[in-house]
Design a protein around this motif. Structure first.
Motif, PDB file in Angstrom:
ATOM      1  N   ASN A 289     -11.563   1.495   2.950  1.00 55.41           N
ATOM      2  CA  ASN A 289     -10.706   0.416   3.425  1.00 55.41           C
ATOM      3  C   ASN A 289     -11.461  -0.882   3.674  1.00 55.41           C
ATOM      4  O   ASN A 289     -10.940  -1.967   3.416  1.00 55.41           O
ATOM      5  CB  ASN A 289      -9.986   0.849   4.711  1.00 55.41           C
ATOM      6  CG  ASN A 289      -8.830  -0.055   5.056  1.00 55.41           C
ATOM      7  OD1 ASN A 289      -7.878  -0.163   4.304  1.00 55.41           O
ATOM      8  ND2 ASN A 289      -8.903  -0.724   6.203  1.00 55.41           N
TER       9      ASN A 289
ATOM     10  N   VAL B 180       0.830  -1.192   0.000  1.00 57.13           N
ATOM     11  CA  VAL B 180       0.000   0.000   0.000  1.00 57.13           C
ATOM     12  C   VAL B 180       0.872   1.252   0.000  1.00 57.13           C
ATOM     13  O   VAL B 180       1.980   1.259   0.530  1.00 57.13           O
ATOM     14  CB  VAL B 180      -0.940  -0.010   1.231  1.00 57.13           C
ATOM     15  CG1 VAL B 180      -0.139   0.109   2.533  1.00 57.13           C
ATOM     16  CG2 VAL B 180      -2.005   1.084   1.138  1.00 57.13           C
TER      17      VAL B 180
ATOM     18  N   LEU C  88     -10.583   2.601  -5.925  1.00 53.24           N
ATOM     19  CA  LEU C  88      -9.735   3.733  -5.532  1.00 53.24           C
ATOM     20  C   LEU C  88      -9.540   4.787  -6.616  1.00 53.24           C
ATOM     21  O   LEU C  88      -9.016   5.874  -6.323  1.00 53.24           O
ATOM     22  CB  LEU C  88      -8.367   3.202  -5.086  1.00 53.24           C
ATOM     23  CG  LEU C  88      -8.353   2.327  -3.825  1.00 53.24           C
ATOM     24  CD1 LEU C  88      -6.973   1.736  -3.597  1.00 53.24           C
ATOM     25  CD2 LEU C  88      -8.803   3.123  -2.613  1.00 53.24           C
TER      26      LEU C  88
ATOM     27  N   GLY D 269      -3.073   6.252   1.009  1.00 56.12           N
ATOM     28  CA  GLY D 269      -4.352   5.561   0.978  1.00 56.12           C
ATOM     29  C   GLY D 269      -5.009   5.448  -0.376  1.00 56.12           C
ATOM     30  O   GLY D 269      -6.157   5.007  -0.482  1.00 56.12           O
TER      31      GLY D 269
ATOM     32  N   THR E 136      -6.529   2.174   3.303  1.00 56.06           N
ATOM     33  CA  THR E 136      -6.871   2.926   2.102  1.00 56.06           C
ATOM     34  C   THR E 136      -8.213   3.632   2.291  1.00 56.06           C
ATOM     35  O   THR E 136      -8.931   3.369   3.253  1.00 56.06           O
ATOM     36  CB  THR E 136      -7.016   1.994   0.878  1.00 56.06           C
ATOM     37  OG1 THR E 136      -8.172   1.158   1.071  1.00 56.06           O
ATOM     38  CG2 THR E 136      -5.788   1.126   0.674  1.00 56.06           C
TER      39      THR E 136
END
Length: 446
Positions: free
Chosen positions: A405, A236, A441, A240, A402
């Protein structure tokens, strides 16, 4: 970690998450506050009541400990009353927080997973703590635990009940298998070889003792992240917005993870529940386990054999994600409440309290000063296993966190489990995870 100190909530999460579950630790409430200096309070200050959301089921030793800490704080600060609200698991507590925030009645203070940061930021729910504490205060925490508190240079939470994954091993079973009980496997090859020698079949050919157990429910992403860090990469970015699930290093890590059960036959095939792996270790069903350091006190109390704790075995290097929960202050509350919440956080993170909580639960002391107290120095001297997670922090990195998440973690967990069950190859599972996460994302990258 995911997951350096363990405070009140840490123990509560031992079996639910990275740290992360309901604890059965026997705490000693009176000892936590033994040598904490009193705080000067203005007698004419306006009374303030803080609603403190805490992830633990109602009843049991942890709630009693938290209640006492709240009472002790009130004794030192008569104008501030802390009212704990017990919310079940981390996930249950987060759900209650989301509902409260959306309804316009957020809590004042809460312990939530450190990985909930970006979800809380998306809701515009939490207070920027950067100006609320001086730089020296934040510098007092182990750097590995600060990663999941920040977005950029802005600090949004305070490390509270934090952990890493460690290797537990049964020294008695090591001796029986002809292995050195004072030397844990230091790399993947040694771990696979030791696990093979420690896997025992009965006269009917059924496995009666496993060499290793690594959980495969709830936090399999956390276990894979550890193996990926050991192979040379995190999964990651630090903002995020990006994940690296299908890197070659992650594929190598997932292949090793799946091979232990499906190919090497040193770990049970199928599902290994997060909460039952420690029980399997304590009962002697498995000779080694990967689990949170938050189970250290439980193992110490319940195991009827000599056991060791070590760094997770290395591949190209050592590594573990951090885990556990942080303290968050909510944005919509009054300034009086924000100041009171900050004072309570300072109270909870004083060295003696951090040290005693580490002893009572097994979590890592989050602050360097906690390990400088005579209390923790003497404990580590008598029980060196308690220093392993702290020492491993030099190789630790931030846990998967993230935007969105919960969604990202769930899809990743599901695909990892499919690979562990043999329903998908490691590459297929990771390519699918990357594609799904990128879709979620992409809107946050604009």
């Amino acid at each position: 970690m995911r997951k350096v100190f363990l405070t009140l909530a840490a123990a509560a999460l031992v079996t639910t998450a990275c740290g992360q579950g309901e604890s059965t630790q026997k705490a000693a409430p009176a000892s936590i506050t033994a040598s904490t200096p009193a705080t000067t309070v203005k007698q004419d200050a306006k009374p303030v009541e803080l609603q403190f959301y805490f992830p633990v089921a109602v009843g049991g030793p942890i709630t009693k400990l938290i209640d006492q800490l709240a009472n002790d704080f009130h004794q030192e600060n008569p104008t501030i009353t802390v009212k704990p609200v017990y919310g079940g698991s981390y996930q249950d507590t987060m759900t209650k927080v989301v509902t409260a925030v959306q309804g316009g009645t957020s809590p004042d203070l809460a312990v939530l997973l450190s990985t909930d940061l970006y979800s809380l930021l998306s809701m515009n729910a939490i207070e920027d703590l950067t100006p609320r504490f001086n730089k020296e205060y934040f510098n007092g925490f182990y750097e590995a635990f600060m990663g999941n508190t920040k977005s950029g240079d802005t600090v949004w939470s305070v490390p509270f009940q934090r952990s890493t994954i460690v290797l537990y091993y049964n020294k008695d079973l090591f001796k029986k298998a002809g292995l050195n009980p004072d030397k844990a496997p230091s790399n993947w090859t040694e771990m696979r070889e030791a696990a093979s020698k420690l896997t025992v079949k009965d006269s009917a050919g059924k496995t009666s003792q496993w060499g290793i157990e690594i959980p495969s429910t709830g936090y399999q992403y956390w276990m894979l992240q550890a193996l990926s860090l050991q192979t040379g990469t995190n999964i990651v970015s630090n903002d995020g917005k990006n994940v690296y699930f299908n890197k070659p290093e992650v594929q190598e890590a997932l292949q090793y993870y799946t091979d232990l059960g499906l190919k090497d036959k040193v770990m049970p095939e199928g599902t290994l529940e997060w909460a039952t792996v420690p029980s399997d270790f304590i009962s002697g069903k498995t000779a080694m386990m990967y689990h949170t350091t938050g189970n250290l006190t439980k193992v110490k109390t319940d195991a009827k054999f000599d056991f060791g704790v070590s760094f997770l075995p290395a591949n190209k290097k050592y590594g573990s994600p951090t885990g556990g929960g942080n303290l968050y202050v909510f944005k919509s509350i009054s300034e009086d409440k924000k100041q009171a919440a900050v004072k309570f956080i300072q109270f909870l993170t004083q060295p003696q309290r951090v040290a005693q909580w580490s002893i009572d639960t097994g979590y890592v002391g989050t602050t360097k000063a906690a390990y400088e107290t005579d209390l923790l120095k003497n404990y580590v001297k008598d029980f060196p296993q308690a220093a392993v997670a702290r020492d491993q922090l030099q190789y630790a990195d931030s846990e998967l966190s993230t935007f969105q998440n919960g969604q990202v973690t769930k899809l990743f967990n599901d695909n990892i489990q499919a690979a562990l069950l043999g329903k998908m190859s490691a590459k297929e599972a990771l390519d699918k995870s990357q594609q799904q996460a990128d879709e979620i994302l992409k809107n946050f990258r604009k």
